[in-house]
Every structure is written in structure tokens, then in C-alpha cells.
Scaffold this motif. Structure first.
Motif, PDB file in Angstrom:
ATOM      1  N   ASP A   6       0.831  -1.214   0.000  1.00 40.27           N
ATOM      2  CA  ASP A   6       0.000   0.000   0.000  1.00 40.27           C
ATOM      3  C   ASP A   6       0.861   1.257   0.000  1.00 40.27           C
ATOM      4  O   ASP A   6       0.614   2.198  -0.756  1.00 40.27           O
ATOM      5  N   SER A  33      -4.717  -7.104 -11.792  1.00 45.48           N
ATOM      6  CA  SER A  33      -5.880  -7.451 -10.962  1.00 45.48           C
ATOM      7  C   SER A  33      -5.574  -7.243  -9.474  1.00 45.48           C
ATOM      8  O   SER A  33      -6.412  -6.720  -8.733  1.00 45.48           O
ATOM      9  N   ARG A  34      -4.382  -7.627  -9.034  1.00 47.12           N
ATOM     10  CA  ARG A  34      -4.020  -7.415  -7.624  1.00 47.12           C
ATOM     11  C   ARG A  34      -3.936  -5.919  -7.310  1.00 47.12           C
ATOM     12  O   ARG A  34      -4.415  -5.457  -6.269  1.00 47.12           O
ATOM     13  N   THR A  36      -5.468  -3.485  -8.877  1.00 49.28           N
ATOM     14  CA  THR A  36      -6.817  -2.917  -8.910  1.00 49.28           C
ATOM     15  C   THR A  36      -7.553  -3.189  -7.602  1.00 49.28           C
ATOM     16  O   THR A  36      -8.230  -2.300  -7.071  1.00 49.28           O
ATOM     17  N   ARG A  37      -7.409  -4.402  -7.066  1.00 51.80           N
ATOM     18  CA  ARG A  37      -8.036  -4.715  -5.769  1.00 51.80           C
ATOM     19  C   ARG A  37      -7.476  -3.814  -4.668  1.00 51.80           C
ATOM     20  O   ARG A  37      -8.220  -3.307  -3.823  1.00 51.80           O
ATOM     21  N   ARG A  38      -6.159  -3.601  -4.673  1.00 53.20           N
ATOM     22  CA  ARG A  38      -5.540  -2.735  -3.655  1.00 53.20           C
ATOM     23  C   ARG A  38      -6.013  -1.294  -3.806  1.00 53.20           C
ATOM     24  O   ARG A  38      -6.295  -0.613  -2.818  1.00 53.20           O
ATOM     25  N   ASP A  40      -8.832  -0.298  -5.098  1.00 53.30           N
ATOM     26  CA  ASP A  40     -10.229  -0.263  -4.642  1.00 53.30           C
ATOM     27  C   ASP A  40     -10.294  -0.228  -3.120  1.00 53.30           C
ATOM     28  O   ASP A  40     -11.094   0.507  -2.540  1.00 53.30           O
ATOM     29  N   LYS A  41      -9.440  -1.013  -2.454  1.00 55.29           N
ATOM     30  CA  LYS A  41      -9.405  -1.041  -0.987  1.00 55.29           C
ATOM     31  C   LYS A  41      -8.997   0.334  -0.444  1.00 55.29           C
ATOM     32  O   LYS A  41      -9.591   0.843   0.509  1.00 55.29           O
ATOM     33  N   ASP A  44     -11.981   2.626  -0.976  1.00 55.45           N
ATOM     34  CA  ASP A  44     -13.081   2.294  -0.056  1.00 55.45           C
ATOM     35  C   ASP A  44     -12.792   2.747   1.375  1.00 55.45           C
ATOM     36  O   ASP A  44     -13.707   3.106   2.114  1.00 55.45           O
TER      37      ASP A  44
END
Length: 151
Positions: A6, A33-34, A36-38, A40-41, A44
Motif C-alpha cells: 500500500d 488485478s491485484r 486494482t483490488r488494492r 479499490d481497498k 473504499d
């Protein structure tokens, strides 16, 4: 709260916020993909609030910047709310900050030249509600303007 990945993501975004997700993934050595998930987290959890265009208003002909320190008449119960609501309607007011202390509000105002500033001041600023006192500070130089964090 933030792990090493992060912090690395945030450091890279601070240095180049316009880079694409695939390019950032390549630089960090992680899959799209990994990453993008990070991302998004981070969004959020409100760590990332979005990407912004930084516009050089001086390049658009605004040569004057003035910081106005405003003290409000706090005997009026809606002094802050009324003042801020009205100040938001002045297009040349590019920043509004509130404080605790002698100064209640600081406005950053931009203008093309001093004549334009005088017009904004007389027709806009002086008509704002609940002003008890105003101190104007003419901006001379910006020495440091960095919103980046030491991650």
C-alpha cells in the motif's frame, strides 16, 4: 493499516498520479488485478480520494493571489454557515479554510490583476455576511506547496 505494498502504491501515485494501472503494476511488480483490488481497498477506506487535475491558474492569466483573514461577528448564530455559503459563490475564491482563534476564516482569492482584485473585493468579498474584520495578505511567492506524505 497500510502494509508495504500500500505504501509503495501511494508513493508511486504521489510522484506520478496520471500513470496507468498497467504501468504502475509493472513498476511495482504486481498484476493488474491485484493492483486494482488494492486501489479499490484504498479508495473504499478513503485513503485515496481520487485523482485531480492541477491547473496552473497563473498560466491562464491570474497573476494576483490574496489571502484574506476574516473575523466573523459570532454574535450571529449562523455567521459561519451564511458566510461560507456566500463565499462559495464567488468563483475567484479558490480555497476556504476555517480556524479556531482570532481569525475565523481564510479565503484564497485569485485575480487577473489588481484592478480585477479590487472589483472582486468590493463587489463580492465586502458583500459577504457577518464580517467583523478583514486582513488582506498579498501573496508574493510560494516556497513550498507539496501535499505528498512521507510514506
Amino acid at each position: 493499516m497500510l502494509d508495504d505494498l500500500d505504501r509503495r502504491i501511494l508513493r508511486h501515485l504521489q510522484s506520478d498520479p496520471a500513470q496507468s494501472v498497467p504501468d504502475l503494476g509493472d513498476r511495482l511488480g504486481v498484476s493488474v488485478s491485484r493492483l486494482t483490488r488494492r486501489l479499490d481497498k484504498l479508495r473504499d477506506s478513503a485513503v485515496l480520494r481520487g485523482q485531480h487535475a492541477v491547473i496552473n491558474w497563473r498560466a491562464l492569466g491570474y497573476a494576483v493571489e490574496v489571502s484574506l483573514r476574516v473575523t466573523l461577528d459570532k454574535t450571529q448564530t449562523r455567521a459561519f454557515d451564511d458566510f461560507i455559503e456566500a463565499a462559495r459563490d464567488i468563483p475567484e475564491v479558490i480555497e476556504i479554510q476555517t480556524f479556531l482563534g482570532r481569525v475565523d476564516v481564510r479565503l484564497s482569492v485569485i485575480a487577473r490583476d489588481m484592478a480585477h482584485y479590487q472589483q472582486i473585493y468590493r463587489a463580492g468579498i465586502l458583500t459577504l455576511p457577518h464580517i467583523a474584520d478583514i486582513e488582506a495578505l498579498m501573496h508574493v511567492a510560494r516556497i513550498k506547496s507539496d501535499e505528498g506524505l512521507p510514506l
